[in-house]
Scaffold this active site. Structure first.
Site, short mmCIF file in Angstrom:
data_model
loop_
_atom_site.label_atom_id
_atom_site.label_comp_id
_atom_site.label_asym_id
_atom_site.label_seq_id
_atom_site.Cartn_x
_atom_site.Cartn_y
_atom_site.Cartn_z
N LYS A 195 0.70 -1.17 0.05
CA LYS A 195 0.24 0.11 0.11
C LYS A 195 0.50 1.06 0.10
O LYS A 195 1.17 1.23 0.84
CB LYS A 195 -1.20 0.19 1.07
CG LYS A 195 -1.70 1.58 1.47
CD LYS A 195 -2.06 1.56 2.65
CE LYS A 195 -2.23 2.41 3.18
NZ LYS A 195 -2.41 3.93 1.94
N GLU A 270 10.80 1.31 9.42
CA GLU A 270 11.22 2.19 9.76
C GLU A 270 11.01 3.95 9.97
O GLU A 270 10.21 3.98 8.80
CB GLU A 270 12.15 2.61 8.84
CG GLU A 270 13.17 1.22 7.58
CD GLU A 270 13.90 1.01 8.42
OE1 GLU A 270 14.53 2.18 8.75
OE2 GLU A 270 14.56 -0.28 8.43
N CYS A 304 13.24 10.66 6.04
CA CYS A 304 13.70 10.68 7.45
C CYS A 304 14.90 10.45 8.41
O CYS A 304 15.22 11.36 9.58
CB CYS A 304 13.29 8.89 8.09
SG CYS A 304 14.04 8.64 6.84
N GLU A 401 10.94 15.51 14.74
CA GLU A 401 10.68 15.45 13.14
C GLU A 401 10.17 16.42 12.49
O GLU A 401 8.75 16.11 12.64
CB GLU A 401 10.49 13.82 13.18
CG GLU A 401 11.03 13.72 11.50
CD GLU A 401 10.94 12.42 10.91
OE1 GLU A 401 10.35 11.91 11.32
OE2 GLU A 401 12.05 11.84 10.70
P1 NAP Z 1 2.71 8.17 8.09
O1 NAP Z 1 0.79 8.66 8.17
O2 NAP Z 1 3.08 7.85 8.93
O3 NAP Z 1 1.97 7.35 6.64
C1 NAP Z 1 2.89 6.28 6.37
C2 NAP Z 1 1.95 5.26 5.38
O4 NAP Z 1 1.28 4.36 6.81
C3 NAP Z 1 1.08 5.60 4.46
O5 NAP Z 1 1.11 4.56 3.64
C4 NAP Z 1 -0.47 5.81 5.74
O6 NAP Z 1 -1.28 5.93 4.85
C5 NAP Z 1 -0.02 4.96 6.16
N1 NAP Z 1 -1.04 4.45 7.43
C6 NAP Z 1 -1.35 6.00 8.18
N2 NAP Z 1 -2.00 5.25 8.94
C7 NAP Z 1 -2.35 3.97 8.91
C8 NAP Z 1 -2.79 3.73 10.07
N3 NAP Z 1 -3.63 3.29 11.20
N4 NAP Z 1 -2.78 1.92 9.84
C9 NAP Z 1 -1.54 1.46 8.69
N5 NAP Z 1 -1.69 2.13 7.86
C10 NAP Z 1 -1.63 3.49 8.44
O7 NAP Z 1 2.85 9.43 7.81
P2 NAP Z 1 2.06 10.67 6.96
O8 NAP Z 1 0.61 11.66 7.46
O9 NAP Z 1 2.81 10.71 5.54
O10 NAP Z 1 3.51 12.37 7.63
C11 NAP Z 1 3.20 12.70 8.44
C12 NAP Z 1 4.65 12.87 9.44
O11 NAP Z 1 5.50 10.79 9.42
C13 NAP Z 1 5.75 13.36 8.74
O12 NAP Z 1 5.49 14.71 9.16
C14 NAP Z 1 7.01 12.55 8.94
O13 NAP Z 1 7.38 13.26 10.45
C15 NAP Z 1 7.18 10.78 8.82
N6 NAP Z 1 7.09 11.12 7.80
C16 NAP Z 1 7.98 10.20 8.11
C17 NAP Z 1 9.09 9.11 6.99
C18 NAP Z 1 9.92 8.25 6.67
O14 NAP Z 1 10.73 8.24 6.43
N7 NAP Z 1 10.61 7.61 8.18
C19 NAP Z 1 7.85 8.95 5.71
C20 NAP Z 1 6.81 9.91 5.95
C21 NAP Z 1 6.92 10.40 6.91
P3 NAP Z 1 -2.26 7.34 4.10
O15 NAP Z 1 -1.40 7.17 2.71
O16 NAP Z 1 -3.20 7.63 4.20
O17 NAP Z 1 -1.75 8.09 4.98
#
Ligand code: NAP
Ligand code: MG
Length: 498
Positions: A195, A270, A304, A401
């Site tokens: 996904k 990660e 990240c 972050e």
């Molecule tokens: P996120 O919510 O953690 O999204 C990452 C993935 O997880 C997306 O595919 C997301 O789907 C999915 N997801 C969300 N809620 C879930 C759940 N309850 N169960 C399973 N999967 C789920 O990240 P974001 O909201 O896009 O970004 C928010 C913050 O996360 C950023 O500002 C940053 O600090 C951090 N981040 C870190 C990384 C990294 O590489 N470590 C990457 C992205 C973000 P959706 O498409 O619906 O969101």
């Protein structure tokens, strides 16, 4: 942002792909979501609608898991000769290389990153990850074990694929993330349900097309576009999935661990980072300035492992801050398709607001803006490369972050390595650390003291052979390298009394 910039011409094949339809890949076929629901994906450079995408929900997850289960349990994949699996993965790498240009355009349109970055970073790395893991198919061995129980024994270990893998990926490097999950899983003999992030689903779908083109058996890779709270949550709760691999936020990582606990799914995470960049007075300061700027401003800070905390000795602090601030103000921010662009927009309005909120909170808590600090224009999600000084270890901008182009610069007084390491280690994260020094002894001693999954000295870069992952709340397990593929296996011990 400059007006009247020359924009790269979108290739006809890309325009055709963008038109869609964009459906789910389940069991080797493109199908609409069972609900027939869709969601939009946008271009972060101007907020315009790019495409409508099928929105998978629990029913679709069930179909995809059933297909992946069949492809694993009775299907050809887990039983295919390792050399034959290797050939197919390599073929996928070749197909990706042949269409690298199209993929780069699609990534830029969907994610916003400069086209050149997509071409020289995202695509080559994705291709190399596929080839690196193709090579592992034929090298996943156990070992023979000497045991001391009474009698005569023949004992050995084998590595078996863990089964059906559910992979959930973020939007910052969509193709690279998808490939970093799929390649080792396939190499180990697992089947996959992927996904991608809702903000950037397009390159994963295009990759799905290549997976069909090169002839992977049905059900080996299934791709479900959709939302985390529906499709993602249904995956982590599904009893047919043996392992979940996730890259994203620490908060969602925690939700995944809770869901996976129900049946003790294997989990690799990660998560976030707050990488310190530590500069010693003996460093090559010009290179350190260049490196520190690149580390936080590449991909608009949406990495990240971005070097988001600068620690420099007070003797070189001003020179560094000046240098990085000058770089920040020189970076050409603009649409990813514009030839002159060095930094694109951030991915969404939500991220723009989140980053702006952090900058404001830093100011409220006493930080000073040395470069940038504001939004650029009112169309698209552009933000200035930003340098904050006067930041203290207890501030939110230093602890959390930000995931944007915002550097917190701090100085230290003495070259007491333990003290510097203590400060560098004083966040909940432990993903990376960067050192700038010419002194070997300092470099080696610091590398031991830092609680980080990756320590880089005098440079950066990703390599598929180098394991990547975090200490502390930056995650569980490692991706890439030998440990990366071993994470997709179960180890079995066999002991035979002779
Ligand atoms: P996120 O919510 O953690 O999204 C990452 C993935 O997880 C997306 O595919 C997301 O789907 C999915 N997801 C969300 N809620 C879930 C759940 N309850 N169960 C399973 N999967 C789920 O990240 P974001 O909201 O896009 O970004 C928010 C913050 O996360 C950023 O500002 C940053 O600090 C951090 N981040 C870190 C990384 C990294 O590489 N470590 C990457 C992205 C973000 P959706 O498409 O619906 O969101
Ligand atoms: Mg998008």
């Amino acid at each position: 942002m400059s007006v009247n910039v020359s924009m790269a011409m979108i290739p006809a094949a890309v325009s055709e792909f963008m038109r869609g339809p964009h459906r789910l890949l389940i069991d080797g076929k493109w199908v609409p979501a069972a609900s027939h629901r869709t969601f939009p994906t946008h271009n972060p450079a101007d907020g315009s609608l790019l495409s409508d995408i099928a929105a998978a929900e629990a029913v679709d997850v069930d179909l995809a898991v059933t297909a992946a289960r069949r492809a694993f349990d009775d299907g050809p994949w887990s039983r295919m000769a390792p050399a034959a699996r290797a050939k197919l993965i390599w073929k996928l790498a070749d197909a990706l290389e042949a269409q690298a240009e199209e993929f780069a355009f699609i990534e830029t349109l969907d994610n916003g990153k400069p086209l050149n970055d997509a071409k020289v970073v995202d695509l080559p790395h994705s291709i190399e990850v596929l080839r690196y893991f193709a090579g592992w198919c034929t090298k996943l061995n156990g070992e023979s074990i000497s045991i001391s129980n009474p009698g005569t024994w023949h004992a050995y270990t084998t590595r078996e694929p863990v089964g059906v893998v559910g992979s959930i990926t973020p939007w910052n490097a969509p193709l690279m993330m998808a490939v970093s999950k799929i390649a080792p899983a396939l190499a180990a003999g697992c089947t996959v349900v992927l996904k991608p992030a809702e903000q950037t689903p397009l390159t994963a779908l295009k990759l799905g097309q290549l997976i069909l083109d090169v002839g992977f058996p049905d059900g080996v890779v299934n791709i479900l576009t959709g939302f985390g709270e529906t499709a993602g949550a249904a995956m982590t709760a599904h009893p047919g999935i043996d392992k979940v691999t996730f890259t994203g936020s620490t908060e969602v990582g925690r939700l995944i661990v809770r869901a996976a606990a129900a049946d003790f799914k294997r989990v690799t995470l990660e998560l976030g980072g707050k990488t310190p960049v530590i500069v010693f007075p003996d460093a090559d300061i010009d290179r350190a300035i260049e490196g520190a700027a690149r580390s936080i401003f590449s991909n608009a800070g949406q990495i990240c492992n971005a070097g988001s905390r600068l620690y420099a000795h007070r003797d070189v602090f001003e020179r560094l801050v000046d240098g990085v601030s000058r770089r920040a103000s020189e970076i050409r921010v603009g649409a990813g398709l514009a030839a002159s662009t060095q930094m694109g927009p951030v991915v969404s309005q939500e991220q723009l607001e989140r980053i702006s909120g952090f900058i404001a909170s830093g100011q409220n808590q006493g930080a000073e803006i040395r470069a940038g600090g504001g939004r650029i224009g009112s169309e698209g999600y552009f933000i200035q490369p930003t340098v904050l000084t006067g930041t203290r270890p207890d501030m939110d901008v230093v602890q959390q972050e930000i995931f944007g182009p915002v550097l917190c610069a701090m100085s230290y007084d003495e070259a007491d390595l333990d003290r510097i390491a203590r400060e560098a280690n004083a966040t909940n994260y432990g993903l990376g650390a960067v050192l700038w020094t010419q002194n070997l002894s300092t470099a080696h001693k610091m590398a031991r003291k830092l609680k980080a999954g990756t320590v880089r000295v005098n440079g950066g870069g990703l390599d598929p052979a180098l394991p990547f992952g975090g200490f502390k709340q930056s995650g569980w397990g490692r991706e890439l390298g030998r440990e990366g593929i071993e994470g997709y296996t179960e180890l079995k011990s066999v002991a035979m009394a002779l």
